[in-house]
Write a protein that holds these residues in place. Structure first.
Motif, PDB file in Angstrom:
ATOM      1  N   LEU A 272      -7.767   4.233  -2.259  1.00 35.34           N
ATOM      2  CA  LEU A 272      -6.370   3.838  -1.751  1.00 35.34           C
ATOM      3  C   LEU A 272      -5.467   3.546  -2.988  1.00 35.34           C
ATOM      4  O   LEU A 272      -5.787   3.311  -4.221  1.00 35.34           O
ATOM      5  CB  LEU A 272      -6.485   2.243  -0.973  1.00 35.34           C
ATOM      6  CG  LEU A 272      -7.384   2.183   0.145  1.00 35.34           C
ATOM      7  CD1 LEU A 272      -7.532   0.955   0.889  1.00 35.34           C
ATOM      8  CD2 LEU A 272      -7.323   3.345   1.119  1.00 35.34           C
TER       9      LEU A 272
ATOM     10  N   GLY B  56      -0.723   4.388  -0.532  1.00 28.85           N
ATOM     11  CA  GLY B  56      -1.404   5.664  -0.154  1.00 28.85           C
ATOM     12  C   GLY B  56      -2.782   5.252   0.504  1.00 28.85           C
ATOM     13  O   GLY B  56      -3.343   4.104   0.400  1.00 28.85           O
ATOM     14  N   GLY B  57      -3.233   6.113   1.556  1.00 20.10           N
ATOM     15  CA  GLY B  57      -4.386   5.909   2.165  1.00 20.10           C
ATOM     16  C   GLY B  57      -5.605   6.668   1.710  1.00 20.10           C
ATOM     17  O   GLY B  57      -5.531   7.453   0.719  1.00 20.10           O
ATOM     18  N   SER B  58      -6.777   6.344   2.466  1.00 21.84           N
ATOM     19  CA  SER B  58      -7.977   7.043   2.349  1.00 21.84           C
ATOM     20  C   SER B  58      -8.009   8.276   2.786  1.00 21.84           C
ATOM     21  O   SER B  58      -7.125   8.707   3.741  1.00 21.84           O
ATOM     22  CB  SER B  58      -9.135   6.033   2.500  1.00 21.84           C
ATOM     23  OG  SER B  58      -8.972   6.084   3.997  1.00 21.84           O
ATOM     24  N   THR B  59      -8.950   9.227   2.546  1.00 19.87           N
ATOM     25  CA  THR B  59      -9.088  10.418   3.070  1.00 19.87           C
ATOM     26  C   THR B  59     -10.269  10.563   4.051  1.00 19.87           C
ATOM     27  O   THR B  59     -11.355  10.095   3.555  1.00 19.87           O
ATOM     28  CB  THR B  59      -9.192  11.390   2.020  1.00 19.87           C
ATOM     29  OG1 THR B  59      -8.238  11.385   0.890  1.00 19.87           O
ATOM     30  CG2 THR B  59      -9.447  12.833   2.316  1.00 19.87           C
TER      31      THR B  59
ATOM     32  N   SER C  43     -12.502   8.755  -1.514  1.00 22.33           N
ATOM     33  CA  SER C  43     -11.055   8.572  -1.954  1.00 22.33           C
ATOM     34  C   SER C  43     -10.868   7.217  -2.228  1.00 22.33           C
ATOM     35  O   SER C  43     -11.519   6.063  -1.971  1.00 22.33           O
ATOM     36  CB  SER C  43     -10.189   9.001  -0.527  1.00 22.33           C
ATOM     37  OG  SER C  43     -10.606   8.352   0.374  1.00 22.33           O
TER      38      SER C  43
ATOM     39  N   PHE D 274      -1.926   1.285  -4.396  1.00 23.47           N
ATOM     40  CA  PHE D 274      -1.282   0.135  -4.294  1.00 23.47           C
ATOM     41  C   PHE D 274      -0.346  -0.113  -5.269  1.00 23.47           C
ATOM     42  O   PHE D 274      -0.581   0.565  -6.332  1.00 23.47           O
ATOM     43  CB  PHE D 274      -1.915  -1.031  -4.063  1.00 23.47           C
ATOM     44  CG  PHE D 274      -3.005  -0.982  -3.030  1.00 23.47           C
ATOM     45  CD1 PHE D 274      -2.849  -1.777  -1.708  1.00 23.47           C
ATOM     46  CD2 PHE D 274      -4.344  -0.643  -3.064  1.00 23.47           C
ATOM     47  CE1 PHE D 274      -3.591  -1.768  -0.450  1.00 23.47           C
ATOM     48  CE2 PHE D 274      -5.265  -0.416  -1.987  1.00 23.47           C
ATOM     49  CZ  PHE D 274      -4.646  -1.037  -0.634  1.00 23.47           C
TER      50      PHE D 274
ATOM     51  N   GLN E 211       1.045  -1.213  -0.083  1.00 25.55           N
ATOM     52  CA  GLN E 211       0.020  -0.096  -0.093  1.00 25.55           C
ATOM     53  C   GLN E 211       0.704   1.144  -0.058  1.00 25.55           C
ATOM     54  O   GLN E 211       1.796   1.287   0.620  1.00 25.55           O
ATOM     55  CB  GLN E 211      -0.888  -0.015   1.404  1.00 25.55           C
ATOM     56  CG  GLN E 211      -1.710   1.172   1.091  1.00 25.55           C
ATOM     57  CD  GLN E 211      -2.878   1.089   2.269  1.00 25.55           C
ATOM     58  OE1 GLN E 211      -2.990  -0.113   3.133  1.00 25.55           O
ATOM     59  NE2 GLN E 211      -3.474   1.990   2.658  1.00 25.55           N
TER      60      GLN E 211
END
Length: 463
Positions: free
Chosen positions: A215, A197-200, A213, A217, A195
């Motif tokens: 994610l 990037g993460g969610s907002t 948002s 990967f 992963q």
């Protein structure tokens, strides 16, 4: 060897072991230290052998008394006839205290001396039958064909696996990779999702739309990367059966492979070559440049390094320091104004360097030094101190060293052979020059799960 001679030989061996144990303890007493790991292993091993020798001497003496009471008159007119009339039991004493890797090296030497003929190699291996019988077993197993259902194949296959693993076991403790606990072992050519990037999530007013948002990967995988080296020796050396000839081959393969892997693993200048080699764990990392040479500079630089680590959302738990013995010595000898050691937990004895700032230290002189750079930014000449989180470093390693031997090949006698060969390339015929080429190959690869998992200080000359 008769029983009396055997008893004398074992008593002499016992005396030699006892003298060595006394020497080890006197050395520790003179230095005012306890035994290090190697000395403990040697001392305990000698102690165990003495117990075994005492028990065996007792058995021999009992047998000697039994034979004396049951002795029969000698008949015949010669020594041979007398021995035949008396009969008796043959007792053999076999050596077991051979250095690790001896079986693997003798396997290589047998192949070299036999010019690759496995049947001849098996005959050569018979001379080592008392001490390393597995060499002959492996070579004989290699001559006959077999299937997975062949009941006689299992034992030779296990012995072959054990012998190659013995060589790998001897190699790995000499490397940085082999001494870092907790490296994440993964298979070759397996994709690992990661992963990036993460969610907002945010505050939302009444009746207002909520943010949506996605994610992010990507995937990482470790392909098959291979290290290889060829050692060329003369036919005369290959034919020598003394331990010194075996030591030459074993030490050269071990030392060169260990030094190469160490340097490739930590040299910041080592970039990845697609399909050939991985990047070092420090490649692409922006280093902390040493701000001075005293204890205050040490603490400031280490604080900045750890801050970079934490800024990448990585815990320091499970991290290790990797540095040269020279730099560890400089830190160990640092004194405060009261004459006390600034860093009392760091050590330069043995493979482990103790701890520094609460984290384990791995020592290796194979870490490349930093040359002076005028800048900008200016970097002073010095060593590199690496901080790595072991669980964030992926390692693919099949743990086996493959061996091949040739007397008929033609080689470029060059540590950096041209590929493809140039018109002026000179090849040397092993057959014409009575030389033997021994090739060792090993599949190994590594990579970082996250870019921030490794940080390092450069230009360090702390003292």
């Amino acid at each position: 060897m008769d029983i009396a001679a055997q008893i004398a030989a074992f008593e002499a061996k016992r005396a030699s072991h006892q003298a060595r144990m006394t020497e080890i303890m006197k050395k520790a007493a003179g230095e005012g230290t306890t035994l290090d790991e190697a000395e403990q292993q040697e001392y305990d091993g000698l102690d165990g052998e003495i117990l075994a020798i005492d028990a065996h001497i007792k058995r021999l003496k009992t047998l000697q008394k039994t034979l004396a009471t049951t002795a029969t008159p000698v008949a015949g007119g010669s020594t041979e006839e007398g021995a035949a009339s008396r009969g008796g039991q043959r007792i053999e004493v076999r050596g077991v205290n051979l250095p690790k890797g001896t079986a693997f090296t003798r396997y290589a030497m047998a192949l070299a001396r036999s010019k690759g003929n496995l049947m001849v190699a098996a005959e050569i291996a018979k001379s080592w039958k008392d001490s390393t019988p597995e060499v002959e077993t492996v070579l004989k197993a290699a001559v006959a064909a077999g299937t997975t259902t062949d009941a006689t194949w299992a034992k030779p296959l296990v012995e072959y696996t054990n012998m190659t693993s013995e060589f790998a076991e001897l190699l790995r403790p000499a490397t940085i990779i082999g001494r870092i606990p907790g490296l994440r072992m993964v298979p070759f050519e397996i994709k690992i999702p990661r992963q990036t990037g993460g969610s907002t999530v945010g505050w939302v007013g009444e009746g207002k739309p909520k943010p949506v948002s996605a994610l992010a990967f990507d995937q990482i995988s470790l392909g098959r990367a291979k290290t290889a080296g060829i050692v060329v020796i003369t036919d005369e050396l290959a034919r020598a059966s003394s331990p010194s000839a075996e030591q030459v081959v074993r030490d050269d393969l071990i030392a060169q492979t260990a030094q190469f892997l160490d340097t490739e693993f930590v040299d910041p200048d080592n970039a990845a070559v697609t399909g050939v080699s991985p990047a070092s764990i420090t490649n692409g990392v922006t280093p902390v440049v040493a701000s001075g040479t005293d204890a205050d500079a040490v603490r400031a630089d280490a604080k900045q390094l750890m801050a970079n680590f934490l800024a990448a959302n990585l815990s320091l738990a499970g991290a290790v320091w990797i540095m040269t013995e020279t730099q560890a010595l400089g830190l160990a000898l640092m004194m405060n104004p009261l004459g006390q050691r600034e860093f009392p937990d760091i050590s330069i004895s043995g493979a482990s360097g103790g701890t520094w700032l609460g984290l384990p230290v791995i020592l290796s002189e194979n870490i490349p030094a930093q040359v002076a750079v005028t800048g900008p930014p200016a970097i002073p000449a010095g060593s590199r101190i690496i901080l790595a989180k072991a669980s964030e470093i992926l390692l693919a390693d099949d743990g086996e060293t493959m061996l091949d031997v040739s007397r008929e090949a033609s080689l470029q006698m060059d540590s950096a052979p041209t590929d493809p060969p140039a018109a002026a390339t000179v090849f040397v015929s092993l057959w014409q020059m009575n030389l033997v080429g021994i090739r060792a190959e090993r599949y190994i690869n590594w990579g970082k799960r996250r870019p921030g998992a490794v940080q390092y200080i450069t230009g360090a000359a702390y003292q």
